[in-house]
Motif scaffolding. Structure first.
Motif, PDB file in Angstrom:
ATOM      1  N   SER A 124       8.158  -4.019  -4.080  1.00 52.56           N
ATOM      2  CA  SER A 124       6.749  -4.337  -4.416  1.00 52.56           C
ATOM      3  C   SER A 124       6.183  -5.463  -3.630  1.00 52.56           C
ATOM      4  CB  SER A 124       6.258  -3.291  -5.464  1.00 52.56           C
ATOM      5  OG  SER A 124       6.611  -4.360  -6.454  1.00 52.56           O
ATOM      6  N   THR A 125       6.789  -6.851  -4.317  1.00 53.70           N
ATOM      7  CA  THR A 125       6.835  -8.090  -4.398  1.00 53.70           C
ATOM      8  C   THR A 125       7.088  -8.453  -2.643  1.00 53.70           C
ATOM      9  OG1 THR A 125       7.116  -7.964  -6.557  1.00 53.70           O
ATOM     10  CG2 THR A 125       7.438 -10.218  -6.069  1.00 53.70           C
ATOM     11  N   VAL A 126       7.873  -7.578  -2.812  1.00 53.73           N
ATOM     12  CA  VAL A 126       9.009  -8.169  -1.892  1.00 53.73           C
ATOM     13  C   VAL A 126       8.227  -8.098   0.186  1.00 53.73           C
ATOM     14  CG1 VAL A 126      11.184  -8.017   0.528  1.00 53.73           C
ATOM     15  CG2 VAL A 126      10.915  -8.267  -1.819  1.00 53.73           C
ATOM     16  N   SER A 127       7.228  -6.375  -0.398  1.00 52.39           N
ATOM     17  CA  SER A 127       6.726  -6.206   0.647  1.00 52.39           C
ATOM     18  C   SER A 127       5.317  -7.201   0.744  1.00 52.39           C
ATOM     19  CB  SER A 127       5.907  -4.522   0.719  1.00 52.39           C
ATOM     20  OG  SER A 127       5.500  -4.549  -0.418  1.00 52.39           O
ATOM     21  N   ASP A 128       4.712  -7.666  -1.100  1.00 53.29           N
ATOM     22  CA  ASP A 128       3.466  -8.729  -0.353  1.00 53.29           C
ATOM     23  C   ASP A 128       3.977  -9.525   0.203  1.00 53.29           C
ATOM     24  OD1 ASP A 128       2.610  -6.490  -1.608  1.00 53.29           O
ATOM     25  OD2 ASP A 128       2.356  -7.238  -4.155  1.00 53.29           O
ATOM     26  N   VAL A 129       4.885 -10.400  -0.308  1.00 51.91           N
ATOM     27  CA  VAL A 129       5.132 -12.003   0.501  1.00 51.91           C
ATOM     28  C   VAL A 129       5.302 -12.176   1.863  1.00 51.91           C
ATOM     29  CG1 VAL A 129       5.380 -12.847  -2.117  1.00 51.91           C
ATOM     30  CG2 VAL A 129       6.912 -11.902  -0.791  1.00 51.91           C
ATOM     31  N   MET A 130       5.246 -10.684   2.666  1.00 53.06           N
ATOM     32  CA  MET A 130       6.023 -10.855   3.996  1.00 53.06           C
ATOM     33  C   MET A 130       5.478 -10.113   4.395  1.00 53.06           C
ATOM     34  SD  MET A 130      10.232 -10.835   4.184  1.00 53.06           S
ATOM     35  CE  MET A 130      10.376  -8.628   3.372  1.00 53.06           C
ATOM     36  N   VAL A 131       5.803  -9.982   5.835  1.00 53.76           N
ATOM     37  CA  VAL A 131       4.978  -9.699   6.553  1.00 53.76           C
ATOM     38  C   VAL A 131       5.669  -9.388   8.326  1.00 53.76           C
ATOM     39  CG1 VAL A 131       2.342 -10.372   6.099  1.00 53.76           C
ATOM     40  CG2 VAL A 131       3.524 -12.039   7.803  1.00 53.76           C
ATOM     41  N   SER A 132       5.327  -8.759   9.467  1.00 49.81           N
ATOM     42  CA  SER A 132       5.974  -8.041  10.082  1.00 49.81           C
ATOM     43  C   SER A 132       5.497  -8.632  11.336  1.00 49.81           C
ATOM     44  CB  SER A 132       6.014  -6.210  10.439  1.00 49.81           C
ATOM     45  OG  SER A 132       6.264  -6.489  11.401  1.00 49.81           O
ATOM     46  N   SER A 133       6.546  -9.198  11.767  1.00 53.02           N
ATOM     47  CA  SER A 133       6.175 -10.364  13.273  1.00 53.02           C
ATOM     48  C   SER A 133       6.181  -9.215  13.971  1.00 53.02           C
ATOM     49  CB  SER A 133       7.187 -10.857  13.987  1.00 53.02           C
ATOM     50  OG  SER A 133       8.211 -10.992  14.235  1.00 53.02           O
ATOM     51  N   ASN A 134       6.372  -7.780  13.999  1.00 56.02           N
ATOM     52  CA  ASN A 134       6.018  -6.920  14.820  1.00 56.02           C
ATOM     53  C   ASN A 134       4.602  -6.382  14.764  1.00 56.02           C
ATOM     54  OD1 ASN A 134       5.505  -4.690  16.833  1.00 56.02           O
ATOM     55  ND2 ASN A 134       8.088  -4.992  17.067  1.00 56.02           N
ATOM     56  N   LYS A 135       3.251  -5.967  15.163  1.00 57.61           N
ATOM     57  CA  LYS A 135       2.080  -5.204  14.989  1.00 57.61           C
ATOM     58  C   LYS A 135       2.918  -3.782  14.705  1.00 57.61           C
ATOM     59  CE  LYS A 135       0.300  -4.618  19.710  1.00 57.61           C
ATOM     60  NZ  LYS A 135      -0.469  -4.611  20.223  1.00 57.61           N
ATOM     61  N   ASN A 136       3.488  -3.126  15.369  1.00 61.28           N
ATOM     62  CA  ASN A 136       3.695  -1.523  15.772  1.00 61.28           C
ATOM     63  C   ASN A 136       4.817  -1.169  13.946  1.00 61.28           C
ATOM     64  OD1 ASN A 136       2.641  -0.900  17.770  1.00 61.28           O
ATOM     65  ND2 ASN A 136       4.857  -1.614  18.720  1.00 61.28           N
ATOM     66  N   LEU A 137       4.592  -2.407  12.789  1.00 61.87           N
ATOM     67  CA  LEU A 137       5.474  -1.833  11.249  1.00 61.87           C
ATOM     68  C   LEU A 137       4.548  -2.881  10.589  1.00 61.87           C
ATOM     69  CD1 LEU A 137       8.313  -0.695  10.148  1.00 61.87           C
ATOM     70  CD2 LEU A 137       9.255  -3.535  10.799  1.00 61.87           C
ATOM     71  N   THR A 138       4.625  -2.425   9.672  1.00 70.26           N
ATOM     72  CA  THR A 138       3.559  -2.501   8.312  1.00 70.26           C
ATOM     73  C   THR A 138       4.744  -2.812   7.308  1.00 70.26           C
ATOM     74  OG1 THR A 138       1.303  -2.087   9.141  1.00 70.26           O
ATOM     75  CG2 THR A 138       0.719  -2.419   6.982  1.00 70.26           C
ATOM     76  N   LEU A 139       4.668  -3.459   6.434  1.00 73.58           N
ATOM     77  CA  LEU A 139       5.504  -3.499   5.379  1.00 73.58           C
ATOM     78  C   LEU A 139       4.636  -2.903   4.384  1.00 73.58           C
ATOM     79  CD1 LEU A 139       7.279  -7.193   5.423  1.00 73.58           C
ATOM     80  CD2 LEU A 139       7.704  -5.011   5.992  1.00 73.58           C
ATOM     81  N   ASN A 140       5.975  -1.840   3.591  1.00 70.41           N
ATOM     82  CA  ASN A 140       5.148  -1.249   2.360  1.00 70.41           C
ATOM     83  C   ASN A 140       6.033  -1.022   1.241  1.00 70.41           C
ATOM     84  OD1 ASN A 140       6.554   0.984   3.170  1.00 70.41           O
ATOM     85  ND2 ASN A 140       5.364   1.278   5.099  1.00 70.41           N
ATOM     86  N   LEU A 141       5.931  -0.744  -0.055  1.00 70.44           N
ATOM     87  CA  LEU A 141       6.950   0.164  -0.790  1.00 70.44           C
ATOM     88  C   LEU A 141       8.235   0.552   0.067  1.00 70.44           C
ATOM     89  CD1 LEU A 141       8.345  -0.476  -3.747  1.00 70.44           C
ATOM     90  CD2 LEU A 141       6.886   1.729  -4.262  1.00 70.44           C
ATOM     91  N   GLY A 142       8.428   1.381   0.541  1.00 73.54           N
ATOM     92  CA  GLY A 142       9.049   2.710   0.769  1.00 73.54           C
ATOM     93  C   GLY A 142      10.077   1.892   2.056  1.00 73.54           C
ATOM     94  N   ASN A 143       9.661   1.100   3.184  1.00 71.87           N
ATOM     95  CA  ASN A 143      10.626   0.229   3.802  1.00 71.87           C
ATOM     96  C   ASN A 143      10.950  -1.499   3.316  1.00 71.87           C
ATOM     97  OD1 ASN A 143       8.311  -1.384   4.672  1.00 71.87           O
ATOM     98  ND2 ASN A 143       7.249  -0.184   6.062  1.00 71.87           N
ATOM     99  N   SER A 144      10.391  -1.072   2.759  1.00 70.45           N
ATOM    100  CA  SER A 144      11.072  -2.889   2.256  1.00 70.45           C
ATOM    101  C   SER A 144      12.977  -2.402   1.391  1.00 70.45           C
ATOM    102  CB  SER A 144      10.087  -3.531   1.780  1.00 70.45           C
ATOM    103  OG  SER A 144       8.881  -3.752   1.877  1.00 70.45           O
ATOM    104  N   ARG A 145      12.814  -1.354   1.086  1.00 70.98           N
ATOM    105  CA  ARG A 145      13.711  -0.926   0.158  1.00 70.98           C
ATOM    106  C   ARG A 145      15.493  -1.287   1.090  1.00 70.98           C
ATOM    107  NH1 ARG A 145      11.763   1.648  -4.146  1.00 70.98           N
ATOM    108  NH2 ARG A 145      10.844   2.988  -4.128  1.00 70.98           N
ATOM    109  N   PRO A 146      15.139  -1.012   2.160  1.00 70.48           N
ATOM    110  CA  PRO A 146      16.118  -1.679   2.602  1.00 70.48           C
ATOM    111  C   PRO A 146      17.173  -3.396   2.880  1.00 70.48           C
ATOM    112  CG  PRO A 146      16.006  -0.349   4.055  1.00 70.48           C
ATOM    113  CD  PRO A 146      15.108  -0.485   2.593  1.00 70.48           C
TER     114      PRO A 146
END
Length: 683
Positions: free
Chosen positions: A318-340
Motif C-alpha cells: 500500500s505504501t509502495v503504490s502511493d510513492v511510485m507512479v507508472s511511466s506508462n499511462k496504460n498501467l496504474t499502480l495499486n495494492l495488488g499489482n505492487s506486490r511483485p
C-alpha cells in the motif's frame, strides 16, 4: 496665559505674603497688630518687642507657620525708603498709573520688565505725605502711615521679582536648548509642556545702610519657561497657588482649538494604524521567509528522494503504490499489482540502497527500472516523483494455444500463437504458469522469473514431455525433480512418465540409512532426455565408478597370467588379494583354474583379454552392494594354430562387493553367469 498676567499674579502673591513684611519690624509677632520700629511693646497686646528683637537674628521665628516664612526678614528704615523714593521721583516724570497702562501683553518680555521696574520706582517716588485729618487722632494717622509704608515697601519687591523672573526665564531657555531630540518629539505630540520638579531658589534682597545683617528673600517656586508665549490672561496660574494646592509642579499649557485637537487625534490614529499595519506586514514577511526556507529544505530534490526511499523500505504494497507512479499511462499502480515489486525488494535487500545512490546524481537507475523525475510544483517548489517503467514480455512455447497465467491472472492472448506478448506489468518477482494440450496429454509448466527492465524480452516456456530413466547406485530410494517427489527406486531404477521439460530441470535421489538421509548430486534433465538413463548416484555408497575400477583390476591380473611365458604358474597371491576370503574364495578358485587351462600346450592359447562394463550398482548399505556387470573375453591363439580370436560376453547380475575403510573387495561374483554374446570363431 501671557507673561504679563503671570507676572502680575506672582507679584500679587508676594505682596500679600505676611513673611515679606519682616516679623517684629512692622507687625507684632504675637497678635499681628501694626507696630512701629520705635515701639517697645505692642500697643494691642503689650508683647515685649525689645526682648523679641534681641533674640531674633533675622530668621523666621520657630512658632511661625510655613506660609509666613517664605522669605527672609528685610531690615529697612522708613527714612531710607523715603529717601530712595524721592531720588527716583526726580528722574521719572510719568506717573506709575500711566506706565502700567502702556504695557501691552504682546510686547517683548524685556520691555514689560523695564516698564514694571519703572512703575515700581515711580510708586516709591509718589509716596503720599499723610497728615492727621480733622478730628482724627494722631495714633490713627500713624497707623495709616504704616500701612502706606508697607505698600511702598511691597512695590520694591516688584523690581526684585522682575529680576528673578528674568533669571528664571533665562535658565529655562537654556534648559530648552539642551533638551534631547526625544524630549522634543514628545513635546510636539503632547497638548502642552509640563513643568519639571519645582526648584527652590534663594535671591538676596537689597540691603540698606542701616541693616546689621543681610536680608534674604525666598522665591516661592522656580517657573519653567513655556515653549511659546502664553496669550490668554484668564488661564494664568501662579507657582505659589500650585504649590499650596498640591505641592505639584506648575505647567504652562498651550491653548489648542478644537480643530487642532481633532487633527491631532486623527494623526495619532493614523500613526497607530500605520504602526499596526507595519507590524502586521513585518510579521507576514517573517512568516513568509520562515515558510520559504522551510519549504526550500523540505521540498528539495534530495529530501523528496529520502522520503520516497524511506517509504519503499517499509516493504508494504500500500505504501509502495502511493510513492511510485507508472511511466506508462496504460498501467496504474495499486495494492495488488505492487506486490511483485515488494517481493523483489525482500529478496534483494541491496537493491534500494544501490538505486538511491544512483538516483542522487542521475535521473534513472542503470537497469532503467526506476526514474526520479520532476512532475510539477508544490507551491513554488519543484515536485519530484519516483517512476517505475512497466515491462512487456514474449512467451514462447512449442504448442499453438497455450494458456498463460501471471501471478494467477490470465494473460493469454486472444490470437493463438506459439509466441505471445504479455504486459504491461510492474517489474518484480512473479509466478508464471503455462498450460497446454499435446499428444493427448495435459502439460503444465511453472516458472518463478524476476522481470526487470534490462532483462531479456523473450521467455522460453516450451511444453515438451520427457520420460527419462533415473538410475542410482542404491537399490531403493526416493526420486525428486526440482524438489518435487516423483517416485521410489526399484532395483535402483525409476522411469519418469508425463514429465514436462523446462530449463534447469534437476533430479536427485535420497536414501535414508539408520535415520540419516543421504542425497545424490543433482543431475540435469535435458530437452532430449526422453527414454535416456540418467545416473543419480550417492557418493556415500559404492558407486559405479568404484565397482568398475575394482573389477577391472581383477580381470587385468587374470589376463596377464594367461600369457604363454607364465607356463610355470601355480598360484598367485596378488589375485587372492582381490577377494575378502583370499585364496579360499570360490571365485578365486574358478579364475585360477581358467588361468591353468589357458597355459596348457594343447590349448594353443597365446593370451586372453578382458573388458569389464558395470551396468548397475545396487547398494543395500554403506558397505555392501550388488553389482550388475558384463565381461567380454577375447581369446588370442598362437599363430601356428591358424585359429582366429574368439570373442564372448558374459553378464553377471548378482556380484557382491564390500567396502571397508575405503577399500572395495569382492565377496562373490554370483552364480548367475549368462553368455550374452559370442562370435563363434573357429567353430
Amino acid at each position: 496665559m501671557n507673561r504679563l498676567a503671570h507676572l502680575k499674579l506672582n507679584t500679587h502673591l508676594f505682596a500679600t505674603d505676611l513673611g515679606d513684611l519682616g516679623a517684629g519690624e512692622f507687625f507684632c509677632p504675637n497678635c499681628g497688630a501694626p507696630i512701629t520700629a520705635a515701639d517697645q511693646k505692642c500697643p494691642n497686646c503689650h508683647f515685649d518687642l525689645v526682648a523679641y528683637r534681641q533674640q531674633t537674628t533675622g530668621e523666621p521665628a520657630d512658632n511661625k507657620p510655613a506660609s509666613e516664612v517664605a522669605k527672609k526678614k528685610i531690615t529697612q528704615t522708613a527714612a531710607t525708603d523715603k529717601q530712595k523714593a524721592a531720588d527716583s521721583a526726580n528722574n521719572v516724570a510719568t506717573s506709575a498709573a500711566d506706565i502700567l497702562s502702556e504695557i501691552n501683553s504682546e510686547e517683548n518680555p524685556e520691555e514689560i520688565f523695564k516698564k514694571l521696574k519703572a512703575a515700581s520706582t515711580q510708586i516709591a517716588a509718589e509716596e503720599p505725605k499723610l497728615t492727621p485729618k480733622k478730628g482724627e487722632s494722631v495714633a490713627s494717622s500713624a497707623m495709616e502711615s504704616r500701612r502706606v509704608t508697607h505698600a511702598l515697601d511691597k512695590t520694591k519687591d516688584i523690581s526684585d521679582l522682575v529680576d528673578q523672573v528674568r533669571a528664571v526665564s533665562n535658565d529655562q531657555e537654556q534648559a530648552k536648548i539642551a533638551s534631547s531630540s526625544a524630549a522634543e518629539d514628545k513635546a510636539q505630540q503632547a497638548p502642552a509642556l509640563k513643568t519639571d520638579q519645582p526648584v527652590k531658589k534663594t535671591v538676596k534682597p537689597k540691603a540698606t545702610e542701616d541693616s546689621q545683617a543681610p536680608v534674604k528673600r525666598p522665591i516661592a517656586k522656580k517657573l519653567e519657561q513655556p515653549a511659546e508665549p502664553v496669550k490668554d490672561d484668564s488661564q494664568a496660574i501662579s507657582a505659589t497657588e500650585t504649590a499650596q494646592k498640591g505641592s505639584k509642579p506648575t505647567t504652562n499649557e498651550k491653548k489648542t482649538n478644537p480643530e487642532e485637537k481633532v487633527q491631532r487625534s486623527s494623526n495619532a490614529k493614523k500613526q497607530r494604524s500605520l504602526r499596526t499595519w507595519l507590524g502586521v506586514l513585518i510579521a507576514l514577511i517573517i512568516v513568509l521567509l520562515i515558510a520559504f526556507f522551510w519549504g526550500k529544505a523540505h521540498y528539495s530534490r534530495q529530501a523528496q528522494l529520502d522520503r520516497t526511499f524511506t517509504a519503499l523500505a517499509t516493504e508494504k504494497p500500500s505504501t509502495v503504490s502511493d510513492v511510485m507512479v507508472s511511466s506508462n499511462k496504460n498501467l496504474t499502480l495499486n495494492l495488488g499489482n505492487s506486490r511483485p515489486f515488494v517481493r523483489y525488494l525482500r529478496a534483494n535487500k541491496n537493491y534500494l540502497a544501490t538505486s538511491k545512490k544512483q538516483l542522487k546524481t542521475d535521473s534513472k537507475t542503470t537497469d532503467g527500472t526506476l526514474s526520479f523525475v520532476k512532475t510539477g510544483r508544490t507551491f513554488i517548489f519543484d515536485k519530484y516523483q519516483l517512476e517505475i517503467k512497466p515491462i512487456y514480455r514474449l512467451i514462447k512455447t512449442d504448442i499453438p494455444s497455450p494458456s498463460i497465467y501471471l501471478d494467477g491472472q490470465n494473460m493469454t492472448a486472444k490470437k493463438e500463437n506459439t509466441v505471445q506478448k504479455i504486459g504491461p506489468f510492474i517489474p518484480g518477482k512473479y509466478t508464471l504458469t503455462v498450460t497446454g494440450e499435446t499428444q493427448n496429454k495435459t502439460l503444465k509448466r511453472t516458472a518463478y522469473p524476476t522481470f526487470l527492465a534490462a532483462d531479456a524480452q523473450t521467455i522460453d516456456l516450451t511444453l515438451k514431455p520427457v520420460a527419462p530413466v533415473i538410475q542410482s547406485n542404491v537399490a531403493d530410494g526416493q526420486v525428486y525433480v526440482n524438489n518435487e517427489k516423483k517416485g521410489d527406486l526399484k532395483n535402483g531404477q525409476l522411469k519418469l512418465n508425463s514429465l514436462t521439460w523446462q530449463p534447469d530441470l534437476k533430479v536427485v535421489v535420497k536414501k535414508t540409512v539408520d535415520s540419516k538421509t543421504y542425497q545424490s548430486k543433482a543431475a540435469t534433465i535435458s530437452k532430449n532426455s526422453d527414454g535416456q538413463t540418467i545416473d543419480a548416484s550417492l557418493p556415500q555408497f559404492l558407486t559405479t565408478t568404484k565397482a568398475q575400477n575394482s573389477l577391472e583390476q581383477l580381470y587385468k591380473t587374470v589376463s596377464s597370467e594367461t600369457h604363454g611365458q607364465n607356463k610355470s604358474y601355480q598360484t598367485n597371491q596378488q589375485l587372492a588379494n582381490y577377494f575378502t576370503q583370499g585364496a579360499s574364495a570360490d571365485w578365486y578358485s574358478r579364475l585360477n583354474k581358467f588361468i591353468q587351462q589357458a597355459q596348457m600346450p594343447t590349448s594353443n592359447i597365446d593370451y586372453t583379454d578382458f573388458a569389464v562394463k558395470v551396468n548397475q550398482v545396487q547398494a543395500q548399505s554403506l558397505t555392501d552392494a550388488t553389482v550388475n556387470f558384463d565381461v567380454t573375453y577375447t581369446t588370442h591363439y598362437l599363430a601356428s594354430s591358424g585359429k582366429q580370436p574368439r570373442i564372448q560376453t558374459f553378464r553377471y547380475t548378482t556380484a557382491h562387493l564390500k567396502t571397508t575403510n575405503g577399500t572395495t573387495k569382492i565377496v562373490d561374483l554370483g552364480s548367475s553367469e549368462q553368455k550374452i554374446a559370442d562370435n563363434n570363431a573357429n567353430s
